[in-house]
Write a protein that holds these residues in place. Structure first.
Motif, PDB file in Angstrom:
ATOM      1  N   PRO A 145       0.019  -7.585  -2.836  1.00 18.65           N
ATOM      2  CA  PRO A 145       1.340  -7.875  -3.413  1.00 18.65           C
ATOM      3  C   PRO A 145       1.664  -7.001  -4.634  1.00 18.65           C
ATOM      4  O   PRO A 145       2.805  -6.581  -4.813  1.00 18.65           O
ATOM      5  CB  PRO A 145       1.260  -9.350  -3.813  1.00 18.65           C
ATOM      6  N   THR A 146       0.663  -6.695  -5.434  1.00 15.53           N
ATOM      7  CA  THR A 146       0.862  -5.813  -6.592  1.00 15.53           C
ATOM      8  C   THR A 146       1.252  -4.424  -6.107  1.00 15.53           C
ATOM      9  O   THR A 146       2.195  -3.806  -6.607  1.00 15.53           O
ATOM     10  CB  THR A 146      -0.417  -5.741  -7.443  1.00 15.53           C
ATOM     11  N   LEU A 147       0.535  -3.940  -5.113  1.00 17.31           N
ATOM     12  CA  LEU A 147       0.824  -2.619  -4.558  1.00 17.31           C
ATOM     13  C   LEU A 147       2.207  -2.590  -3.914  1.00 17.31           C
ATOM     14  O   LEU A 147       2.931  -1.608  -4.071  1.00 17.31           O
ATOM     15  CB  LEU A 147      -0.239  -2.218  -3.534  1.00 17.31           C
ATOM     16  N   GLU A 175      -7.051  -0.812  -1.187  1.00 19.73           N
ATOM     17  CA  GLU A 175      -8.504  -0.774  -1.333  1.00 19.73           C
ATOM     18  C   GLU A 175      -8.934   0.378  -2.237  1.00 19.73           C
ATOM     19  O   GLU A 175      -9.785   0.222  -3.111  1.00 19.73           O
ATOM     20  CB  GLU A 175      -9.158  -0.642   0.041  1.00 19.73           C
ATOM     21  N   MET A 176      -8.344   1.552  -2.024  1.00 22.69           N
ATOM     22  CA  MET A 176      -8.688   2.714  -2.855  1.00 22.69           C
ATOM     23  C   MET A 176      -8.376   2.456  -4.323  1.00 22.69           C
ATOM     24  O   MET A 176      -9.135   2.874  -5.207  1.00 22.69           O
ATOM     25  CB  MET A 176      -7.917   3.947  -2.375  1.00 22.69           C
ATOM     26  N   LEU A 177      -7.253   1.785  -4.583  1.00 24.93           N
ATOM     27  CA  LEU A 177      -6.833   1.527  -5.960  1.00 24.93           C
ATOM     28  C   LEU A 177      -7.496   0.289  -6.557  1.00 24.93           C
ATOM     29  O   LEU A 177      -7.428   0.078  -7.768  1.00 24.93           O
ATOM     30  CB  LEU A 177      -5.312   1.362  -6.025  1.00 24.93           C
ATOM     31  N   ASP A 182      -4.185  12.638   5.118  1.00 24.86           N
ATOM     32  CA  ASP A 182      -3.590  12.259   6.395  1.00 24.86           C
ATOM     33  C   ASP A 182      -2.990  10.867   6.258  1.00 24.86           C
ATOM     34  O   ASP A 182      -2.808  10.390   5.145  1.00 24.86           O
ATOM     35  CB  ASP A 182      -4.607  12.344   7.535  1.00 24.86           C
ATOM     36  N   ASP A 183      -2.693  10.215   7.362  1.00 30.10           N
ATOM     37  CA  ASP A 183      -2.060   8.903   7.301  1.00 30.10           C
ATOM     38  C   ASP A 183      -2.820   7.965   6.381  1.00 30.10           C
ATOM     39  O   ASP A 183      -4.031   7.801   6.497  1.00 30.10           O
ATOM     40  CB  ASP A 183      -1.978   8.277   8.691  1.00 30.10           C
ATOM     41  N   LEU A 184      -2.085   7.380   5.470  1.00 33.08           N
ATOM     42  CA  LEU A 184      -2.649   6.440   4.508  1.00 33.08           C
ATOM     43  C   LEU A 184      -1.888   5.136   4.653  1.00 33.08           C
ATOM     44  O   LEU A 184      -0.671   5.107   4.474  1.00 33.08           O
ATOM     45  CB  LEU A 184      -2.499   6.995   3.082  1.00 33.08           C
ATOM     46  N   SER A 185      -2.589   4.068   4.992  1.00 30.87           N
ATOM     47  CA  SER A 185      -1.924   2.775   5.148  1.00 30.87           C
ATOM     48  C   SER A 185      -1.894   2.036   3.817  1.00 30.87           C
ATOM     49  O   SER A 185      -2.672   2.343   2.901  1.00 30.87           O
ATOM     50  CB  SER A 185      -2.642   1.920   6.189  1.00 30.87           C
ATOM     51  N   GLN A 186      -1.008   1.062   3.722  1.00 28.18           N
ATOM     52  CA  GLN A 186      -0.929   0.256   2.505  1.00 28.18           C
ATOM     53  C   GLN A 186      -2.249  -0.460   2.246  1.00 28.18           C
ATOM     54  O   GLN A 186      -2.684  -0.569   1.104  1.00 28.18           O
ATOM     55  CB  GLN A 186       0.202  -0.772   2.612  1.00 28.18           C
ATOM     56  N   ARG A 225       0.267   4.181 -12.392  1.00 27.22           N
ATOM     57  CA  ARG A 225       0.211   3.668 -11.018  1.00 27.22           C
ATOM     58  C   ARG A 225       0.916   4.615 -10.049  1.00 27.22           C
ATOM     59  O   ARG A 225       0.454   4.822  -8.927  1.00 27.22           O
ATOM     60  CB  ARG A 225       0.796   2.267 -10.919  1.00 27.22           C
ATOM     61  N   GLN A 226       2.027   5.204 -10.463  1.00 24.54           N
ATOM     62  CA  GLN A 226       2.695   6.190  -9.612  1.00 24.54           C
ATOM     63  C   GLN A 226       1.761   7.374  -9.364  1.00 24.54           C
ATOM     64  O   GLN A 226       1.635   7.850  -8.235  1.00 24.54           O
ATOM     65  CB  GLN A 226       3.998   6.671 -10.252  1.00 24.54           C
TER      66      GLN A 226
END
Length: 152
Positions: A66-68, A59-61, A50-54, A37-38
């Motif tokens: 809450p898991t993220l 969504e990508m993962l 570039d900027d990556l939001s939570q 996961r790391q």
């Protein structure tokens, strides 16, 4: 009894292959004290560039927020990433790898390259190009279908 022709299931072929890749990478990364996961969080950050939001990262993962959040909290605690508020939207949290992660990034990449080499052992460059093309075509076919079914 439940019956399905798994021998002809594209989804089954891909899922089993993905599971094998993940198991091999998980084992190799564990040797370095790194979780899959790391790796995935940092790989997404590297891929996005570039900027990556939570929200985007979840969504990508393909995991729940809450898991993220728990994964990110541990990575932030360990100094591997920084979360900050977006200047345009204070509710939006942006993810940035820290300088500290560069110390282990090369180890992570080396682990991935070793697993990749093992996975493609015996394949020639033409076969790999064909496999890549097939995977891209499958994704394009499925993404086109999903786009058609999304409400406007």
């Amino acid at each position: 009894m439940l019956e399905f022709d798994f021998e002809q299931s594209l989804g089954c072929w891909i899922a089993l292959t993905n599971q094998s890749l993940r198991r091999a990478l998980t084992a190799r990364l564990a040797d370095e004290g790194i979780t899959i996961r790391q790796w995935e969080v940092l790989a997404c950050a590297a891929f996005k560039k570039d900027d990556l939001s939570q929200v985007e990262l979840a969504e990508m993962l393909g995991i729940e927020a809450p898991t993220l959040a728990g994964i990110l909290s541990r990575m932030e605690r360990d100094g591997w990433l920084v979360r900050e508020n977006c200047s345009r939207d204070k509710r939006r949290k942006l993810i940035h790898p820290s300088e500290k992660v560069e110390e282990v990034w090369e180890q992570m990449v080396e682990c991935c390259l070793e697993v990749r080499a093992q996975a493609v052992s015996g394949f020639n460059s033409e076969e790999l190009a064909t496999l890549k093309n097939y995977c891209e075509r499958i994704r394009a076919n499925l993404e086109a279908t999903v786009e058609l079914t999304q409400p406007s």
